[in-house]
Design an enzyme around this catalytic site. Structure first.
Site, mmCIF file in Angstrom:
data_model
loop_
_atom_site.group_PDB
_atom_site.id
_atom_site.type_symbol
_atom_site.label_atom_id
_atom_site.label_comp_id
_atom_site.label_asym_id
_atom_site.label_seq_id
_atom_site.Cartn_x
_atom_site.Cartn_y
_atom_site.Cartn_z
ATOM 1 N N GLU A 34 -10.193 -6.042 75.860
ATOM 2 C CA GLU A 34 -9.942 -4.637 75.340
ATOM 3 C C GLU A 34 -11.174 -3.953 74.732
ATOM 4 O O GLU A 34 -11.630 -2.659 74.999
ATOM 5 C CB GLU A 34 -8.978 -4.339 74.422
ATOM 6 C CG GLU A 34 -7.569 -4.688 75.307
ATOM 7 C CD GLU A 34 -7.452 -3.846 76.404
ATOM 8 O OE1 GLU A 34 -7.855 -2.798 76.615
ATOM 9 O OE2 GLU A 34 -6.373 -4.140 77.441
ATOM 10 N N TYR A 117 -6.140 3.259 70.902
ATOM 11 C CA TYR A 117 -5.915 2.915 72.145
ATOM 12 C C TYR A 117 -5.833 1.152 72.048
ATOM 13 O O TYR A 117 -4.899 0.554 72.446
ATOM 14 C CB TYR A 117 -7.143 2.946 73.195
ATOM 15 C CG TYR A 117 -7.100 2.212 74.434
ATOM 16 C CD1 TYR A 117 -6.162 2.046 74.995
ATOM 17 C CD2 TYR A 117 -8.105 0.976 74.429
ATOM 18 C CE1 TYR A 117 -5.958 1.307 76.298
ATOM 19 C CE2 TYR A 117 -8.052 0.131 75.699
ATOM 20 C CZ TYR A 117 -6.919 0.265 76.438
ATOM 21 O OH TYR A 117 -6.658 -0.516 77.371
ATOM 22 N N ASP A 135 -5.156 5.653 77.351
ATOM 23 C CA ASP A 135 -6.796 5.766 77.467
ATOM 24 C C ASP A 135 -7.228 6.964 78.281
ATOM 25 O O ASP A 135 -6.321 7.632 78.742
ATOM 26 C CB ASP A 135 -7.299 4.219 78.322
ATOM 27 C CG ASP A 135 -6.701 4.273 79.619
ATOM 28 O OD1 ASP A 135 -5.793 4.857 79.952
ATOM 29 O OD2 ASP A 135 -7.594 3.480 80.219
#
Length: 292
Positions: A34, A117, A135
């Site tokens: 991520e 996020y 996102d």
DNA sequence: AAGGCGTGGGT
DNA sequence: TACCCAAGCCT
């Protein structure tokens, strides 16, 4: 069928086979992916993620090495502050959580480099919790399919989270699938430019398509320039330092950019940000690379 | 709360 | 060619 149902069914058939989606991926692996994917395309992240996870399979492993090694391993993914924050993140995970990536959203959000996020993505994709994960892809998909507008606004707001929350199935596992499915849809079908609406599971219900796919109105966002900016100079300086095996004299760094004022400002910025350390004299190293 | 922060590929 | 864009975060 709800939008979430459609998206989940579509994802089951069309999902890309990405390494961090393998069922044996650890929460650490999810977190690393991520962070790497923050503003860097999948194709460039994939090999970097494999190398990183091989070298540092756990937060404890990374925490034992200096930040300089993380910055080097980061290579040319861009925004190298992320490498430093990921290292700081590993240290914090060891100190605060005994080396285990926390599962509680508030604890995730307290980690360096983990924002709205990323925190929700880890809680959802690594731990299977039910959170809206929003996102840029999700914002675009929801904006088009639900609101009928060509593009979403600039920032993630509470409204974005609420909008996605309302689309999530009640069931935890299906909620997580819905989030990853919306993201994937935005990444490979409902793209920013030239969306492939013929392949979209929302084809018949998308509000934007039903309105005739109107173009965005008004002036576009001001383009952010790169050539000639401090960012470019920082990149050039860091490129030299990444490849250095020992302290780098200022003379060597002076060669990367003509404008002395800008060069000095960029270097000072790198030091300020903790990416670079100045040794006693006029020598510089990546953070944590000081001899002894 | 805009703007800073890397890098490379697509059109 | 010049943009535009890519699973954001931080101040």
């Amino acid at each position: 069928m709800t939008l979430a149902d459609e998206a989940i069914a579509w994802y089951a058939v069309n999902a890309r086979d990405l390494p961090w989606r393998q069922p044996d991926t650890t929460p650490w692996g999810v977190l690393v992916s991520e962070v790497m994917l923050q503003q860097t395309p999948v194709v460039r992240v994939e090999p970097a993620w494999r190398s990183w996870m091989t070298r540092w399979p756990t937060p404890a492993a990374l925490a034992e090495d200096p930040p300089s090694e993380a910055i080097r391993m980061w290579g040319r993914l861009g925004y190298p502050r992320r490498a430093m924050r990921l290292h700081a993140c590993a240290v914090a995970i060891v100190e605060r959580h005994g080396g285990a990536v926390p599962s509680a959203l508030d604890q995730l959000l307290a980690l360096p480099g983990v924002g709205t996020y990323t925190g929700r993505a880890v809680a959802t994709f690594a731990y299977g919790q039910r959170h809206p994960v929003v996102d840029t892809n999700v914002r675009r998909v929801v904006c088009r399919a639900v609101e009928g507008k060509p593009d979403a606004g600039p920032a993630t707001t509470a409204a974005d989270l609420t909008a996605m929350e309302e689309l999530l199935p009640d069931d935890e596992a299906r909620a997580a699938q819905a989030s990853i499915a919306f993201m994937e849809l935005g990444a490979i079908v409902c793209t920013a430019r030239s969306p492939k609406c013929v392949d979209c599971p929302f084809h018949d219900v998308c509000a934007w398509r039903l309105r005739g796919e109107p173009l965005p109105e008004g002036p576009s966002r001001k383009p952010q320039r790169y050539a000639g900016t401090d960012r470019q100079v920082r990149g050039l300086l860091l490129e030299v330092l990444r490849h250095a095996t020992g302290p780098v004299p200022r003379q060597r760094l002076d060669m990367v950019w003509q404008d002395e004022v800008q060069r000095a400002r960029a270097l000072a910025g790198l030091v300020e940000d903790g990416l670079v350390e100045r040794l006693g004299g006029e020598d510089f190293v990546l953070a944590g690379d000081a001899p002894q």
